[in-house]
Design a protein around this motif. Structure first.
Motif, PDB file in Angstrom:
ATOM      1  N   THR A 194       0.903  -1.390   0.062  1.00 15.59           N
ATOM      2  CA  THR A 194       0.075  -0.029  -0.086  1.00 15.59           C
ATOM      3  C   THR A 194       0.830   1.104  -0.043  1.00 15.59           C
ATOM      4  O   THR A 194       0.635   2.188  -0.647  1.00 15.59           O
ATOM      5  CB  THR A 194      -0.732  -0.143   1.239  1.00 15.59           C
ATOM      6  N   ARG A 217      -4.534   8.814   3.730  1.00 15.26           N
ATOM      7  CA  ARG A 217      -4.021   7.341   4.056  1.00 15.26           C
ATOM      8  C   ARG A 217      -2.400   7.255   4.105  1.00 15.26           C
ATOM      9  O   ARG A 217      -2.088   6.456   4.847  1.00 15.26           O
ATOM     10  CB  ARG A 217      -4.243   6.509   2.666  1.00 15.26           C
ATOM     11  N   ASP A 243     -15.481   5.796   6.424  1.00  9.30           N
ATOM     12  CA  ASP A 243     -14.071   5.172   5.921  1.00  9.30           C
ATOM     13  C   ASP A 243     -14.093   3.708   6.784  1.00  9.30           C
ATOM     14  O   ASP A 243     -13.128   3.131   6.463  1.00  9.30           O
ATOM     15  CB  ASP A 243     -12.949   5.959   6.590  1.00  9.30           C
ATOM     16  N   ARG A 265     -13.133   0.756   4.399  1.00  7.98           N
ATOM     17  CA  ARG A 265     -11.701   0.889   4.095  1.00  7.98           C
ATOM     18  C   ARG A 265     -10.835   0.202   5.167  1.00  7.98           C
ATOM     19  O   ARG A 265     -10.008  -0.598   5.159  1.00  7.98           O
ATOM     20  CB  ARG A 265     -11.076   2.097   3.387  1.00  7.98           C
ATOM     21  N   ALA A 303     -11.518  -3.431   6.004  1.00  8.98           N
ATOM     22  CA  ALA A 303     -11.234  -4.218   4.510  1.00  8.98           C
ATOM     23  C   ALA A 303     -10.636  -5.432   4.907  1.00  8.98           C
ATOM     24  O   ALA A 303     -10.811  -6.641   4.139  1.00  8.98           O
ATOM     25  CB  ALA A 303     -10.474  -3.403   3.536  1.00  8.98           C
ATOM     26  N   ARG A 358     -18.537  -2.127   4.895  1.00  9.23           N
ATOM     27  CA  ARG A 358     -18.729  -1.364   3.633  1.00  9.23           C
ATOM     28  C   ARG A 358     -20.400  -1.055   3.520  1.00  9.23           C
ATOM     29  O   ARG A 358     -20.608   0.279   3.151  1.00  9.23           O
ATOM     30  CB  ARG A 358     -18.499  -2.448   2.502  1.00  9.23           C
TER      31      ARG A 358
END
Ligand code: SF4
Ligand code: SF4
Length: 412
Positions: free
Chosen positions: A17, A93, A257, A260, A263, A273
């Protein structure tokens, strides 16, 4: 920006990421003028580009020091830089990731850790916090001036109950500090929603949204709070609520958020989600046409200076919605300079970075009051209390103004 994650981070989800997020930055510097901390200090390391460089060093395992940590701490997480970046860098992020890494690599002293832990525990417990606020209000006269400025006046009693008698129903999140500091905000929201035909309910077991812990590097605690809220909100959605609504833009952004953030959690990813997709800021639930249908005929209202919280305009990208509602309710909006710059509140930032925060607040109030407004309106409890502590002009949540305008007129 090319990066090679250090051994231990390489070939991990976090390392991949980081690489993907860093790759988008082309060092152009277009984000610098948008950054409030860079505007104050003029130091490249207090700019988005400088901080991205520090995060790259952390990812690559280069030596990190308390100076690295201090420059990341000074970031308000306002995300004004994201809006200014032509390359689509997801700075929010990146700073989350950088903070996680710096907490691991440059541990804080025991007193620093204890203070931050105390913030997370104290501020995320609504009953404890509300009790402390009431105690402060009762003892106001004996407190030092700096503390007095942080304690809001005692609010008039406000009905905060539910209004379940409409076919349309939404969950209205209470949040953790708002019930203690300004219970009138959600009471006003419930009255306005009632007038436009939407019932309001609370969810049992609501926790702090987790934003406090998340931005202080207490990721595990924040995710645990998020899971509890996902459980509570899914139950309400199953029972027919059409949306999860927040009147505090910072909390709404955090809940949006969850999908995410959870996740990688197989047990929660799907439901998180679902909750995120169903979450709306209060300004997304009310349409200007709803106000006229509810019988509001705009008459000349107060002159308002609108302060758009960063979490609303940059995070949720909802610029313009509240302004349209205030105009529909008859308020005159004063133009303000530097409307995209943070007021310096940013959760616990105003306590942990008082110098920068104070300077940003001074600039924001100067900009907001240049046109001599009668009231300043905002959409987040943190910004509201931060500005209120230093403003001679009253500061209120926009929904309280709309509720006042509606209640001056008979129901349709
Ligand atoms: S504007 Fe975007 S690409 Fe340019 S330096 Fe800033 S973050 Fe990097
Ligand atoms: S989030 Fe805000 S304070 Fe942090 S680097 Fe971006 S613009 Fe600057």
């Amino acid at each position: 920006m090319f990066s090679r994650p250090a051994a231990g981070l390489e070939d991990t989800p976090r390392g991949r990421t980081a690489q993907a997020l860093l790759r988008n930055c082309v060092h152009c510097g277009f984000c610098l003028p948008a950054c409030p901390t860079y505007r104050v200090t003029g130091n490249e390391l207090d700019s988005p580009r400088g901080r991205i460089y520090l995060i790259k060093q952390l990812v690559e395992g280069a030596p990190a020091t308390t100076t690295t940590r201090e420059h990341l701490d000074r970031c308000l997480t306002c995300r004004a830089c994201e809006r200014a970046c032509p390359s689509g860098v997801e700075y929010g992020r990146l700073i989350d990731l950088g903070r996680e890494l710096v907490e691991e690599r440059v541990p804080r002293t025991l007193p620093q850790r204890a203070l931050r832990q105390a913030f997370v525990e104290f501020l995320s417990r609504p009953r404890l916090f509300a009790t402390a606020v009431r105690f402060g209000q009762a003892m106001r006269g004996w407190l030092p001036a700096t503390l007095q400025a942080r304690i809001p006046p005692r609010p008039s009693p406000a009905a905060t109950g539910t209004t379940p008698h409409h076919a349309r129903r939404v969950v209205l999140l209470d949040g953790c500090v708002q019930p203690g500091l300004a219970p009138g905000i959600n009471a006003a929201a419930a009255r306005v929603l009632d007038r436009i035909g939407i019932g309001v309910e609370r969810v049992a077991g609501e926790q702090c949204c987790g934003a406090l812990g998340h931005h202080l590097g207490h990721t595990g605690r924040a995710l645990e709070q998020a899971r509890r809220n996902v459980d509570a909100c899914c139950a309400a959605l199953d029972a027919g609520a059409e949306a999860i609504v927040s009147s505090a833009s910072a909390c709404g952004l955090m809940v949006k958020d969850y999908g995410r953030l959870l996740a990688e959690d197989a047990a929660y990813a799907g439901r998180a989600r679902r909750v995120s997709a169903a979450t709306r800021d209060l300004a997304e639930i009310i349409d200007p046409a709803d106000l006229s249908r509810a019988g509001l005929v705009p008459s000349t209202g107060l002159r308002v200076a609108w302060q758009a919280p960063c979490t609303l305009q940059h995070g949720q990208q909802l610029g313009g919605r509240v302004e349209a509602l205030l105009r529909a309710a008859g308020f005159g909006l004063e133009p303000t300079r530097e409307a995209t710059l943070c007021c310096g509140s940013a959760g616990t930032y105003s306590i942990l970075q008082p110098g920068l925060s104070g300077e940003l607040r001074r600039r924001k109030i100067t900009a907001l009051t240049a046109g001599s407004p009668q009231v300043i309106a905002t959409a987040n409890i943190g910004c509201l209390e931060h500005l209120r502590g230093a403003s001679e002009v009253p500061v209120r949540h926009w929904i309280e103004l709309v509720a006042d305008a509606l209640e001056r007129q008979p129901a349709a």
